[in-house]
Design a protein around this motif. Structure first.
Motif, PDB file in Angstrom:
ATOM      1  N   LEU A   1       6.174  16.880 -16.855  1.00  0.00           N
ATOM      2  CA  LEU A   1       6.057  16.837 -18.310  1.00  0.00           C
ATOM      3  C   LEU A   1       5.238  18.028 -18.816  1.00  0.00           C
ATOM      4  CD1 LEU A   1       6.574  15.376 -20.971  1.00  0.00           C
ATOM      5  CD2 LEU A   1       4.514  14.011 -20.518  1.00  0.00           C
ATOM      6  N   SER A   2       4.165  18.335 -18.127  1.00  0.00           N
ATOM      7  CA  SER A   2       3.317  19.458 -18.525  1.00  0.00           C
ATOM      8  C   SER A   2       4.094  20.768 -18.445  1.00  0.00           C
ATOM      9  CB  SER A   2       2.089  19.496 -17.617  1.00  0.00           C
ATOM     10  OG  SER A   2       1.283  20.595 -17.924  1.00  0.00           O
TER      11      SER A   2
ATOM     12  N   LEU B   1       4.004   9.198 -10.332  1.00  0.00           N
ATOM     13  CA  LEU B   1       3.314   9.364 -11.616  1.00  0.00           C
ATOM     14  C   LEU B   1       2.717  10.764 -11.739  1.00  0.00           C
ATOM     15  CD1 LEU B   1       1.467   5.933 -12.054  1.00  0.00           C
ATOM     16  CD2 LEU B   1       3.466   6.761 -13.310  1.00  0.00           C
ATOM     17  N   GLU B   2       2.090  11.226 -10.655  1.00  0.00           N
ATOM     18  CA  GLU B   2       1.488  12.566 -10.674  1.00  0.00           C
ATOM     19  C   GLU B   2       2.570  13.634 -10.857  1.00  0.00           C
ATOM     20  OE1 GLU B   2      -0.614  12.621  -6.974  1.00  0.00           O
ATOM     21  OE2 GLU B   2      -2.289  11.425  -7.750  1.00  0.00           O
TER      22      GLU B   2
ATOM     23  N   ALA C   1       0.834  -1.210   0.000  1.00  0.00           N
ATOM     24  CA  ALA C   1       0.000   0.000   0.000  1.00  0.00           C
ATOM     25  C   ALA C   1       0.869   1.259   0.000  1.00  0.00           C
ATOM     26  CB  ALA C   1      -0.932  -0.008   1.214  1.00  0.00           C
ATOM     27  N   GLU C   2       1.919   1.280   0.814  1.00  0.00           N
ATOM     28  CA  GLU C   2       2.808   2.445   0.872  1.00  0.00           C
ATOM     29  C   GLU C   2       3.540   2.636  -0.455  1.00  0.00           C
ATOM     30  OE1 GLU C   2       5.309   1.625   4.239  1.00  0.00           O
ATOM     31  OE2 GLU C   2       3.742   2.115   5.695  1.00  0.00           O
ATOM     32  N   THR C   3       3.983   1.523  -1.054  1.00  0.00           N
ATOM     33  CA  THR C   3       4.703   1.597  -2.327  1.00  0.00           C
ATOM     34  C   THR C   3       3.785   2.075  -3.439  1.00  0.00           C
ATOM     35  OG1 THR C   3       6.152  -0.201  -1.605  1.00  0.00           O
ATOM     36  CG2 THR C   3       6.094   0.254  -3.965  1.00  0.00           C
ATOM     37  N   GLU C   4       2.557   1.554  -3.465  1.00  0.00           N
ATOM     38  CA  GLU C   4       1.605   1.994  -4.485  1.00  0.00           C
ATOM     39  C   GLU C   4       1.279   3.471  -4.336  1.00  0.00           C
ATOM     40  OE1 GLU C   4      -1.595  -0.837  -3.944  1.00  0.00           O
ATOM     41  OE2 GLU C   4      -0.803  -2.165  -5.499  1.00  0.00           O
ATOM     42  N   ALA C   5       1.142   3.936  -3.091  1.00  0.00           N
ATOM     43  CA  ALA C   5       0.851   5.363  -2.857  1.00  0.00           C
ATOM     44  C   ALA C   5       2.028   6.222  -3.325  1.00  0.00           C
ATOM     45  CB  ALA C   5       0.567   5.599  -1.379  1.00  0.00           C
TER      46      ALA C   5
END
Length: 114
Positions: free
Chosen positions: A93-94, A86-87, A76-80
């Protein structure tokens, strides 16, 4: 007197037979008791073995559940954290595209207006 002796002999024979029957019944009862005592000992031994096995399995299960909880928490911590990366990558990139566009505009030669 022989009649009394004969009666006494008959009573004696019946008494001996009754005593033998009682002894036979007692012997059978003793055999059953010994059999049940042996079964009781086997069952108590089985209970002891199974209780020890249950203790070991419960302990192992507890450890595995704790390990699973650690895996769940780490995942869960790694996915968060990955979602945040990613964000941030998307934002970077923007911003980079916007800056590249601004730089392109700034480096284009200016056209003279008529």
């Amino acid at each position: 007197m022989t009649q009394q002796a004969a009666a006494l002999q008959t009573y004696n024979n019946e008494l001996v037979k009754c005593i033998e029957d009682l002894c036979s019944k007692r012997d059978e009862l003793n055999r059953q008791i010994k059999q049940e005592e042996e079964e009781k000992e086997r069952l108590e031994h089985d209970i002891h073995v199974l209780s020890e096995k249950l203790r070991r399995v419960s302990e192992s299960l507890s450890q595995r559940q704790a390990a699973r909880a650690t895996f769940d928490r780490t995942i869960a911590e790694t996915e968060a954290a990955y979602t945040k990366i990613l964000e941030s990558s998307q934002s970077l990139l923007s911003v980079l595209k916007q800056e590249a566009g601004n730089l392109s505009k700034a480096t284009e030669p200016r056209r003279k207006e008529h």
